[in-house]
Design an enzyme around this catalytic site. Structure first.
Site, PDB file in Angstrom:
ATOM      1  N   THR A 140       0.944  -1.200   0.088  1.00 31.51           N
ATOM      2  CA  THR A 140      -0.161   0.004  -0.085  1.00 31.51           C
ATOM      3  C   THR A 140       0.985   1.298   0.078  1.00 31.51           C
ATOM      4  O   THR A 140       2.006   0.992   0.431  1.00 31.51           O
ATOM      5  CB  THR A 140      -0.819   0.012   1.161  1.00 31.51           C
ATOM      6  OG1 THR A 140      -1.641  -1.428   1.384  1.00 31.51           O
ATOM      7  CG2 THR A 140      -1.936   1.097   1.317  1.00 31.51           C
ATOM      8  N   ASN A 143      -3.389  -3.919  -2.830  1.00 25.80           N
ATOM      9  CA  ASN A 143      -3.451  -5.124  -1.985  1.00 25.80           C
ATOM     10  C   ASN A 143      -1.909  -5.688  -1.891  1.00 25.80           C
ATOM     11  O   ASN A 143      -1.183  -5.122  -1.211  1.00 25.80           O
ATOM     12  CB  ASN A 143      -4.357  -6.089  -2.140  1.00 25.80           C
ATOM     13  CG  ASN A 143      -4.484  -6.975  -0.846  1.00 25.80           C
ATOM     14  OD1 ASN A 143      -4.257  -6.753   0.184  1.00 25.80           O
ATOM     15  ND2 ASN A 143      -4.971  -8.187  -1.317  1.00 25.80           N
TER      16      ASN A 143
END
Length: 580
Positions: free
Chosen positions: A382, A402
């Site tokens: 992230t 993700n």
């Protein structure tokens, strides 16, 4: 590997040598944030920071700069920056004294179902949940960034998109941070023809530092957004390319799913901690709720006699971490689909009950900690950035694919990496996701639902002055990483740069162990074992990107040293830039 080891040694060198006899003898500042009389940008990628700083220097506000940065990172930080994923943005408008939370989290396609990742025996097919085309949710980044720009920015869309388009079209100079991220995942990435085409040479060899890498498909996708706004991504050619690819590869995203996607404004989560105001993201982010819940628990304990880095410090935060992650497993999900007991979770009386269950003399086994019962009506990759402008407007934003590079697939003709956010749902109650997090029915897969997230953009204020604007990547460790930054600043009196440099530790209820970075003394670790804790050596946790304002009104900024390529840039009112 050498760089990571060196970084860990550096952190240990700066911090460990001062720890003895189970405590930090005396805290002395060794890192300083940069300062400017204008705006400030802190991000994980130096080229994107420069894009945002240029926008501020041209007279743009924090929203203009943040949106430009978000699109630029889709080019310069493809492992996490994206237009194929989603995230959360927290905005503060100084003139109106108003906070806005924008949810642009990915959404499950209309064909998604609770059993979509279960095999014939009813077990979770991890490969399908994480690496197949079915693992991708409908992306929200373009809608979220444009919603912020169109409603709160001051620049035109063309001005804000052009820097990212230029980077993609003209190319970027390959450097070690960019190439290292590709090399670490080359075995997986090169299996996808589109990834191999754009990120590796025709013979499969990797690019070398100094070589130019161009991404013309991505440039054309961004051009369509520049010309047509959200419709240039969610309708027309790009949406059709998504649907065609999904149909040919057993995926679920349809052009109608793209057309139906919308970013949403949600009420911010608010709390207080030791006289400070805390503002953070609401569900489907779990971060804001549990940041405030944890601070409410810690408020019942005094840190006056607790030394940073001592066993008391680590034990108290660890016991708090266990309790908030237990509640996360049961109660958090998409508020459009379930009733999330936000008010109960952030209630200070409830925090007092949890605080009373914490023993200062021994660890509570995770098996003895259960999610609370309420009567209610029914990523590891992230990236985060924070921006403040000369007028005091603020943006703190976390977005993700993700996993690093998401599912490792690119939709042909778009240059867009697909996310694998469907793994953030609970594919089966009680079955951990890729980050080891447990979930239940509240976060079960449903069509058009948004998966639960740990992303935690947060603003801490004292008498309306932002003393800490922060957030971090890190998957399940995001919440604890942000909590460390807050506690280091408020309870231990560190500046935002010192706070980011200190070693961290993490506990998420299950597995029942403390994941601990190098940097804590042997006597501290021994005492923690005596208290009943199990410890595991940890990779570095998170990458906080923080800005603030001091009492003189100067903007402050600091980037975490844990990840390569981070850059904080201060923009003076004269136009001069100060970098760190």
């Amino acid at each position: 590997m050498i760089l990571k080891s060196t970084l860990r040694f550096f952190i240990a060198l700066c911090c460990v040598n001062a720890i003895a006899n189970d405590a930090l003898i005396e805290w002395e500042s060794i890192h300083q944030p940069i300062r400017s009389d204008g705006g400030m940008v802190a991000s994980q990628e130096f080229r994107a920071s420069k894009v945002a700083a240029d926008i501020l220097a041209q007279g743009g506000n924090a929203i203009d700069a943040a949106v430009a940065l978000g699109f630029a990172e889709a080019v310069t930080l493809p492992k996490a920056g994206n237009i194929g994923g989603g995230g959360f943005m927290l905005i503060y408008l100084a003139k109106e004294d108003r906070f806005i939370a924008i949810d642009y989290r990915e959404m499950a396609p209309s064909k998604a179902s609770a059993s979509m990742f279960l095999d014939e025996n009813g077990n979770v097919d991890k490969n399908s949940a994480r690496y197949s085309t079915k693992s991708s949710g409908v992306p929200g980044t373009v809608a979220g960034l444009l919603h912020a720009l169109e409603n709160y920015g001051s620049f035109k869309r063309e001005q804000v998109l052009q820097p990212a388009i230029d980077l993609a079209k003209d190319g970027i100079t390959a450097d070690y941070p960019f190439l290292d991220s590709l090399e670490a995942r080359k075995t997986r990435l090169i299996q996808d023809p589109e990834v191999a085409r754009w990120y590796f040479k025709p013979d499969g060899m990797s690019y070398r530092p100094g070589e130019i890498m161009r991404f013309t498909d991505l440039a054309e996708t961004l051009e369509r957004v520049k010309l047509k706004g959200a419709d240039g991504f969610y309708k027309g050619k790009t949406a059709q390319l998504f649907e065609t690819y999904m149909k040919n590869n057993n995926g679920f995203i349809a052009a109608s799913d793209m057309a139906n996607y919308q970013a949403k404004e949600r009420p911010v989560i608010r709390g207080t901690y030791r006289g400070y105001d805390v503002v953070s993201m609401p569900p489907p982010s779990s971060g804001g709720v549990h940041i405030i819940q944890a601070l409410n628990i810690l408020e019942n304990f005094s840190f006056d006699d607790v030394q940073w880095g001592s066993s008391q410090h680590i034990h108290l935060l660890t016991e708090t971490f266990k309790r908030i992650y237990a509640d996360r497993s049961k109660h958090l999900g998409d508020p459009d689909f379930i009733a999330v007991p936000v008010e109960q979770l952030i209630n200070k009386d409830y925090a007092k009950q949890l605080a009373k269950s914490i023993s200062l003399e021994k660890a509570t086994p995770s098996e003895n900690i259960l999610p609370s019962k309420f009567q209610i009506k029914e990523s590891n990759q992230t990236t985060h950035f924070s921006v403040i402008d000369r007028w005091g407007n603020i943006v703190t934003n976390t977005y993700t694919l993700n996993f690093s590079f998401g599912s490792g697939k690119i939709v042909p003709g778009t240059g867009v990496f697909l996310n694998n956010e469907m793994d953030d749902f609970s594919a089966k109650p009680g079955s951990p996701n890729a980050y080891g997090l447990l979930g239940g029915k509240a976060n079960a897969i449903e069509a058009n639902k948004r998966p639960l997230s740990s992303m935690t953009p947060t603003i801490i204020l004292k008498n309306k002055r932002p003393v800490l604007v922060t957030g971090s990547p890190g998957g399940s460790r995001i919440i604890t990483t942000v909590l460390h930054q807050i506690v280091n600043v408020i309870d231990f009196g560190m500046n935002i740069a010192d706070a980011a440099n200190m070693p961290r530790f993490h506990h998420q209820w299950y597995p029942d162990k403390i994941f601990i970075e190098p940097g804590f003394g042997a006597e501290v670790l021994l005492r923690l074992k005596q208290l009943g804790h199990t410890m595991s050596n940890s990779r570095v946790s998170g990458s906080v990107q923080s800005v603030a304002k001091n009492e003189k009104g100067e903007a402050l900024g600091a980037s975490d040293p844990r990840r390569q390529g981070a850059k904080t840039i201060g923009v003076m009112q004269s136009g001069q830039m100060i970098e760190h």
